[in-house]
Each structure stands twice: as C-alpha cells, then as structure tokens.
Design a protein around this motif. Structure first.
Motif, PDB file in Angstrom:
ATOM      1  N   GLU A  87      35.344  46.733  50.385  1.00  0.00           N
ATOM      2  CA  GLU A  87      34.956  48.142  50.315  1.00  0.00           C
ATOM      3  C   GLU A  87      35.039  48.698  48.886  1.00  0.00           C
ATOM      4  N   ASN A  88      35.237  47.813  47.894  1.00  0.00           N
ATOM      5  CA  ASN A  88      35.306  48.181  46.470  1.00  0.00           C
ATOM      6  C   ASN A  88      36.474  49.104  46.148  1.00  0.00           C
ATOM      7  N   LYS A  89      37.565  48.979  46.879  1.00  0.00           N
ATOM      8  CA  LYS A  89      38.763  49.749  46.532  1.00  0.00           C
ATOM      9  C   LYS A  89      39.460  49.071  45.366  1.00  0.00           C
ATOM     10  N   THR A  90      40.208  49.839  44.621  1.00  0.00           N
ATOM     11  CA  THR A  90      40.842  49.334  43.406  1.00  0.00           C
ATOM     12  C   THR A  90      42.120  48.542  43.725  1.00  0.00           C
ATOM     13  N   GLY A 138      30.317  37.779  45.028  1.00  0.00           N
ATOM     14  CA  GLY A 138      29.049  38.422  44.686  1.00  0.00           C
ATOM     15  C   GLY A 138      29.205  39.785  44.047  1.00  0.00           C
ATOM     16  N   LYS A 139      30.412  40.123  43.633  1.00  0.00           N
ATOM     17  CA  LYS A 139      30.620  41.421  42.976  1.00  0.00           C
ATOM     18  C   LYS A 139      30.046  41.363  41.564  1.00  0.00           C
ATOM     19  N   ASP A 140      29.367  42.429  41.166  1.00  0.00           N
ATOM     20  CA  ASP A 140      28.847  42.465  39.799  1.00  0.00           C
ATOM     21  C   ASP A 140      29.929  43.019  38.864  1.00  0.00           C
ATOM     22  N   SER A 145      34.857  45.776  37.432  1.00  0.00           N
ATOM     23  CA  SER A 145      35.504  46.728  36.529  1.00  0.00           C
ATOM     24  C   SER A 145      36.234  47.807  37.331  1.00  0.00           C
ATOM     25  N   HIS A 146      35.548  48.359  38.326  1.00  0.00           N
ATOM     26  CA  HIS A 146      36.157  49.398  39.165  1.00  0.00           C
ATOM     27  C   HIS A 146      37.328  48.829  39.975  1.00  0.00           C
ATOM     28  N   ILE A 147      37.118  47.699  40.613  1.00  0.00           N
ATOM     29  CA  ILE A 147      38.152  47.121  41.481  1.00  0.00           C
ATOM     30  C   ILE A 147      39.407  46.778  40.682  1.00  0.00           C
ATOM     31  N   MET A 148      39.227  46.143  39.526  1.00  0.00           N
ATOM     32  CA  MET A 148      40.385  45.696  38.749  1.00  0.00           C
ATOM     33  C   MET A 148      40.952  46.784  37.846  1.00  0.00           C
ATOM     34  N   GLY A 149      40.222  47.884  37.704  1.00  0.00           N
ATOM     35  CA  GLY A 149      40.713  48.981  36.875  1.00  0.00           C
ATOM     36  C   GLY A 149      40.690  48.647  35.400  1.00  0.00           C
ATOM     37  N   ILE A 150      39.680  47.886  34.973  1.00  0.00           N
ATOM     38  CA  ILE A 150      39.528  47.529  33.564  1.00  0.00           C
ATOM     39  C   ILE A 150      38.103  47.871  33.138  1.00  0.00           C
ATOM     40  N   LYS A 152      34.293  47.326  31.515  1.00  0.00           N
ATOM     41  CA  LYS A 152      33.281  46.271  31.675  1.00  0.00           C
ATOM     42  C   LYS A 152      33.406  45.239  30.563  1.00  0.00           C
ATOM     43  N   LYS A 153      33.777  45.712  29.374  1.00  0.00           N
ATOM     44  CA  LYS A 153      33.962  44.797  28.240  1.00  0.00           C
ATOM     45  C   LYS A 153      35.118  43.840  28.536  1.00  0.00           C
ATOM     46  N   SER A 154      36.187  44.346  29.147  1.00  0.00           N
ATOM     47  CA  SER A 154      37.314  43.480  29.503  1.00  0.00           C
ATOM     48  C   SER A 154      36.907  42.459  30.565  1.00  0.00           C
ATOM     49  N   VAL A 155      36.077  42.876  31.488  1.00  0.00           N
ATOM     50  CA  VAL A 155      35.576  41.934  32.499  1.00  0.00           C
ATOM     51  C   VAL A 155      34.822  40.808  31.805  1.00  0.00           C
TER      52      VAL A 155
END
Length: 177
Positions: A87-90, A138-140, A145-150, A152-155
C-alpha cells in the motif's frame, strides 16, 4: 434367359455392395461416436483432476495462511509489514526486527524470487535486502523513495552501490586463480 439371370446376379451384387457400404459407413460412424464419447469422458476426468488440483492448492494456501497467522507471530508481523509496503506506506519508523520480519515473510512466501534476487549478493544488510525486494516487487524509484523515507538520489545511489557489489562479486568469481 441367361441375360435375365446375369441381370439378376448383377442386381444382387449391386444391392449387396450398397448394403455393405451402408454397413461400413454405420460401423465407421459408431466407431467415431465411441471415440467421441471416450474423449468426452477423458476431458471430464481431466476437468475433475484440475478441480482437485485447484482445491488442493487452495487447501495448501489456506494452511500456509493459517500457519502464518497463528503459528508464527514474526511471520504474521512480516505479513502486516508486507501489506503496508504493498500500500506504499513508509518504513521510516521500522526497527531492525521489523526489517527482519519483513524479509523472513517475503522469503517464506516468495522463496524462488528471493533466492533469484539475493543469490547475486553476499553479506547484504537488511535494509539493502529490503531495497532489492522493493525493486523486485516492481516499485519504481518514486515509490521506493516514499516507502524508505529517502530522496530519489539516495535510492539511485544505493541501487548503484548494490549494482557495483554485484558486478565486483561476479568479477571475483570469474577471475582466474
């Protein structure tokens, strides 16, 4: 008189031949009907087997769910965490045990995919394993970035580092000794 006799014989032969052809046609038709009935019977048996296989699969899946929900609190917790990720929760507030429960649950439910993803790496941290699992789900990069709380550059940085680890591992295995 001979002509009439010959005509009669020819007529009998013609009628006999016609009856013989009719008999052969009926016999062929009966054989076809028997084969069709046999094939229908085989199809019904296959359908029953497929239904039994589906029922067996459903029963095994039910047992797996039951074991997860009742048998192992850690796997049940991992299932909850997995559903949160779907559900894309962090996961920002996750602790080490949460990462472990999630990875264990994923490994249990998707063993082949897990082995395929993790087989290319050695000594991954739980967080790196979660990152690879998110990619495998399959997460982009935006979702990750949203899920891990970081950022996009860190991803991207983390994925590049993992990629380098994989490449260096493959080079080490292929280098002559």
């Amino acid at each position: 008189m001979i002509a009439a006799l010959l005509l009669g014989i020819l007529l009998l032969i013609g009628v006999g031949y016609a009856k013989y052809r009719q008999y052969r046609t009926r016999q062929a038709l009966a054989n076809h009907q028997l084969l069709i009935n046999y094939y229908k019977h085989e199809l019904s048996l296959l359908n029953e087997q497929c239904q039994n296989v589906e029922q067996q699969k459903e029963e095994l899946n039910r047992k797996i769910r039951e074991m997860i929900e009742n048998g192992s609190p850690m796997l049940n917790h991992g299932k909850i965490l997995y559903e949160d990720i779907v559900e894309n929760k962090t996961i920002v507030k996750w602790e080490k045990k949460d990462y472990q429960c999630f990875v264990d649950y994923f490994k249990t439910m998707h063993f082949k995919e897990y082995e395929k993803m993790m087989g290319k790496y050695t000594n991954l941290t739980l967080r790196s394993a979660v990152l690879l699992i998110l990619v495998g789900m399959g997460k982009d990069n935006n979702d990750i970035s949203h899920i891990m709380g970081i950022t996009k550059k860190s991803v991207n940085t983390n994925l590049n580092r993992l990629n380098k680890k994989r490449i260096s591992t493959e080079k080490n295995h292929s280098s002559p000794k």
